[in-house]
Design an enzyme around this catalytic site. Structure first.
Site, PDB file in Angstrom:
ATOM      1  N   ASP A  60      28.318  59.238  35.409  1.00 24.45           N
ATOM      2  CA  ASP A  60      27.827  58.366  34.357  1.00 24.45           C
ATOM      3  C   ASP A  60      27.186  59.175  33.234  1.00 24.45           C
ATOM      4  O   ASP A  60      26.200  59.897  33.452  1.00 24.45           O
ATOM      5  CB  ASP A  60      26.808  57.408  34.980  1.00 24.45           C
ATOM      6  N   THR A  93      29.051  55.259  27.287  1.00 24.13           N
ATOM      7  CA  THR A  93      28.128  56.331  26.902  1.00 24.13           C
ATOM      8  C   THR A  93      28.852  57.656  26.742  1.00 24.13           C
ATOM      9  O   THR A  93      28.566  58.415  25.822  1.00 24.13           O
ATOM     10  CB  THR A  93      27.014  56.507  27.938  1.00 24.13           C
ATOM     11  N   THR A  94      29.814  57.934  27.631  1.00 22.22           N
ATOM     12  CA  THR A  94      30.552  59.194  27.519  1.00 22.22           C
ATOM     13  C   THR A  94      31.386  59.180  26.242  1.00 22.22           C
ATOM     14  O   THR A  94      31.415  60.160  25.487  1.00 22.22           O
ATOM     15  CB  THR A  94      31.452  59.396  28.747  1.00 22.22           C
ATOM     16  N   ASP A 386      27.250  49.536  34.896  1.00 17.32           N
ATOM     17  CA  ASP A 386      28.242  49.592  33.818  1.00 17.32           C
ATOM     18  C   ASP A 386      29.087  48.320  33.807  1.00 17.32           C
ATOM     19  O   ASP A 386      29.352  47.742  32.757  1.00 17.32           O
ATOM     20  CB  ASP A 386      29.191  50.791  34.005  1.00 17.32           C
TER      21      ASP A 386
HETATM   22  P1  ADP Z   1      32.276  55.734  29.320  1.00 17.52           P
HETATM   23  O1  ADP Z   1      30.940  56.270  29.714  1.00 17.52           O
HETATM   24  O2  ADP Z   1      32.598  56.034  27.901  1.00 17.52           O
HETATM   25  O3  ADP Z   1      32.462  54.301  29.662  1.00 17.52           O
HETATM   26  P2  ADP Z   1      34.224  56.217  31.367  1.00 17.52           P
HETATM   27  O4  ADP Z   1      34.300  57.427  32.238  1.00 17.52           O
HETATM   28  O5  ADP Z   1      33.803  54.948  31.984  1.00 17.52           O
HETATM   29  O6  ADP Z   1      33.311  56.599  30.153  1.00 17.52           O
HETATM   30  O7  ADP Z   1      35.663  56.049  30.708  1.00 17.52           O
HETATM   31  C1  ADP Z   1      35.941  54.991  29.845  1.00 17.52           C
HETATM   32  C2  ADP Z   1      37.355  55.095  29.313  1.00 17.52           C
HETATM   33  O8  ADP Z   1      38.296  55.065  30.385  1.00 17.52           O
HETATM   34  C3  ADP Z   1      37.701  53.912  28.420  1.00 17.52           C
HETATM   35  O9  ADP Z   1      38.351  54.390  27.269  1.00 17.52           O
HETATM   36  C4  ADP Z   1      38.637  53.083  29.272  1.00 17.52           C
HETATM   37  O10 ADP Z   1      39.557  52.317  28.516  1.00 17.52           O
HETATM   38  C5  ADP Z   1      39.318  54.146  30.076  1.00 17.52           C
HETATM   39  N1  ADP Z   1      39.936  53.633  31.305  1.00 17.52           N
HETATM   40  C6  ADP Z   1      39.415  52.813  32.236  1.00 17.52           C
HETATM   41  N2  ADP Z   1      40.321  52.560  33.218  1.00 17.52           N
HETATM   42  C7  ADP Z   1      41.425  53.247  32.890  1.00 17.52           C
HETATM   43  C8  ADP Z   1      42.729  53.409  33.488  1.00 17.52           C
HETATM   44  N3  ADP Z   1      43.050  52.804  34.645  1.00 17.52           N
HETATM   45  N4  ADP Z   1      43.615  54.208  32.875  1.00 17.52           N
HETATM   46  C9  ADP Z   1      43.284  54.837  31.721  1.00 17.52           C
HETATM   47  N5  ADP Z   1      42.110  54.731  31.106  1.00 17.52           N
HETATM   48  C10 ADP Z   1      41.183  53.947  31.676  1.00 17.52           C
HETATM   49 MG    MG Z   2      32.512  53.414  31.522  1.00 23.31          MG
END
Ligand code: ADP
Ligand code: MG
Length: 519
Positions: A60, A93-94, A386
């Protein structure tokens, strides 16, 4: 000869111009780089060890940055981006931190080419406007119903360490929690959704309780440990003789008088239990102390009572049962009381855990999160956090967009075609913004083991021909397809907030040309 003029204290450290800028940009980028490998479902985890040896394993972004103990003031601004992203929409956040870092990196190139910082800042603001337009253009038609919300919640949790519980199951629990407490205007008060964590069972035992889970023992051992169809009182008053509150002095001159005084106190305590019992109360939650003798009388009357419950819990008991919080039990009426399907105390893993299952329209719910170890429980809780954030955001505004980089490709496309309309050197900044946004799909590809350049080329081609294309990760496979078909969707609010907060942080850092630090 002229005397030198000292304006600042001698110990002050000052960096200005290009040096100040370079150091700030480098610090900002370092922060973004620290989280970028965690982006997306194939993101890696970080293990953070604090000075006392405590270990946190997480994926996270907000947690990583919070635990990192960052000192550089410009880097600190990026941490604030992640924090405000977390506070506003609870996810992304990332994305926000990576974007801010990329905006800084691209700006640095422009500044090196003698584009003035003001032009970059203005160009970034222009680009932000176009980017927000592009987000609007990607909104998915149709109502955001329960099924759509489950896909949003699941997308937010994919790839997070949620132990042995399937993200689909957890997503459904999260969505039901949100729907249970939402009001008629689709507003959700996050305080109504409680999370209670407890190790000692597998994560699969995680469940939604339409009420309150709390760690409290009955005020007296002889009280019932389980009451069905309970009539509930929530009290914010001490249950004992009133005279105890102030130091009253008795002038006692004989044994008879002493006995009379003691039995008067005893009668008052007994009367408290009688009053509650006569009102039909089965269960008492008291945020103040219940004295031992009163607790004994309550137990005699078959009442289950909890003493000194926390203020936040008292609120939840009232919201869950419909009881009014009472400052006195004088004139207690049926309308002051609430109802609960059941109140019970159970032994779980050697601890007393109490459950209040509220009425059907309970306005409070608790996610009772289980896991085999503290690490699993903590990371599951962060994943749930989240998921709650995105579900609430998507439900409140009813706006969702395709995930997996699809929105970012559309934004970059819109910026590149819109850059012509922007005059002068600002156009360079709009293009730089597009390159920065590309970093999101590029990083998703990289973290999924694809060649980032090839993936971006394929992605753009597919976006041009189909209008929507993302790097969709489904278990072990990765494909460039329409993310909507695989139910990878994000709330529009998360995307907008990430763009806005990243731009704000980057431009704030770029405007600085002088760092004056007191020693
Ligand atoms: P953040 O802290 O930004 O939410 P995450 O590690 O949760 O970071 O990643 C979020 C990103 O991953 C978003 O752009 C979301 O659309 C993408 N995402 C989520 N599930 C999938 C998936 N199955 N395949 C590809 N991208 C995905
Ligand atoms: Mg996320």
């Amino acid at each position: 000869m002229q005397q030198p003029l000292y304006v600042l204290a001698e110990s002050t450290q000052r960096t200005s111009g290009a040096d100040a800028r370079r150091s700030n940009v480098a610090a900002g980028r370092a922060v973004a780089n620290a989280v970028r490998t965690t982006l997306g479902p194939r993101g890696m985890d970080k293990m953070l060890v604090d000075s006392s040896g405590g270990v946190v394993v997480t994926n996270d972004g907000a947690t990583i940055l919070k635990e990192m103990d960052i000192e550089h003031p410009a880097a600190q601004m990026l941490v604030e981006v992640a924090e405000s992203q977390e506070a506003e929409v609870g996810d992304g956040t990332t994305t926000a931190a990576v974007l801010a870092g990329e905006l800084l990196a691209r700006a640095e190139d422009l500044l090196d080419d003698d584009v003035h910082a003001t032009a970059v800042v203005e160009g970034y603001h222009e680009a932000l406007r176009l980017a927000l337009d592009a987000v609007d253009g990607m909104l998915i038609d149709g109502e955001v119903d329960r099924e759509a919300l489950v896909t949003v919640a699941e997308s937010a949790m994919t790839g997070k360490g949620t132990g042995d519980i399937a993200t689909g199951v957890l997503a459904a629990i999260v969505v039901d929690a949100v729907l249970q407490v939402a009001d008629d205007d689709r507003r959700v008060d996050r305080d109504d959704i409680r999370v209670f964590t407890h190790t000692g069972a597998s994560a699969a035992a995680t469940e939604l309780v339409r009420g309150v889970v709390f760690e409290e023992e009955p005020a007296n051992d002889n009280m019932p440990r389980s009451v069905e169809d309970a009539t509930v009182a929530v009290l914010d008053t001490k249950l004992d003789v009133r005279s105890g509150e102030v130091d009253t002095e008795y002038t006692i001159t004989s044994v008879d008088q002493l006995d009379a005084a003691l039995s008067a106190e005893d009668a008052e305590r007994r009367a408290i239990a009688e009053t509650l019992s006569a009102a039909g109360v089965d269960v008492v939650f008291c945020s103040k102390k219940i004295s031992d003798p009163v607790a004994a009388y309550l137990a005699d009357a078959g009442i289950l009572a909890f003493s000194n419950v926390k203020a936040s819990e008292a609120r939840a008991f009232a919201r869950s049962t419909g009881a009014r919080r009472l400052g006195t039990i004088d004139d207690i009426e049926a309308s002051d009381l609430g109802t609960a399907a059941s109140v019970r105390v159970e032994r779980h893993g050697g601890d007393d855990v109490a459950f209040l299952e509220g009425s059907d329209d309970s306005r409070t719910v608790t996610l009772y999160v289980r896991g085999s170890t503290d690490h699993v429980v903590d990371e599951t809780e962060r994943a749930i956090d989240d998921a709650l954030g995105v579900t609430v955001a998507a439900y409140e505004d009813g706006e969702i967009v395709p995930g997996a980089g699809a929105v970012e490709v559309a934004i970059a496309d819109r910026l590149r075609s819109g850059a012509n309309a922007v005059t002068g050197r600002k156009a360079l900044a709009v293009e730089a913004f597009a390159d920065a946004v590309d970093a999101i799909p590029r990083t998703l590809a990289e973290n999924a083991g694809l060649d980032p350049i090839d993936a971006l080329v394929d992605l753009r081609a597919r976006h041009d021909s189909e209008g929507v294309a993302g790097i969709v990760i489904d278990g072990p496979s990765v494909a460039i397809t329409d993310p909507r078909e695989d139910h990878v969707v994000d709330p529009a609010a998360v995307k907008r907030e990430a763009l806005e907060s990243a731009t704000e942080a980057a431009t704030m850092i770029l405007r600085i040309d002088d760092v004056i630090a007191a020693n």
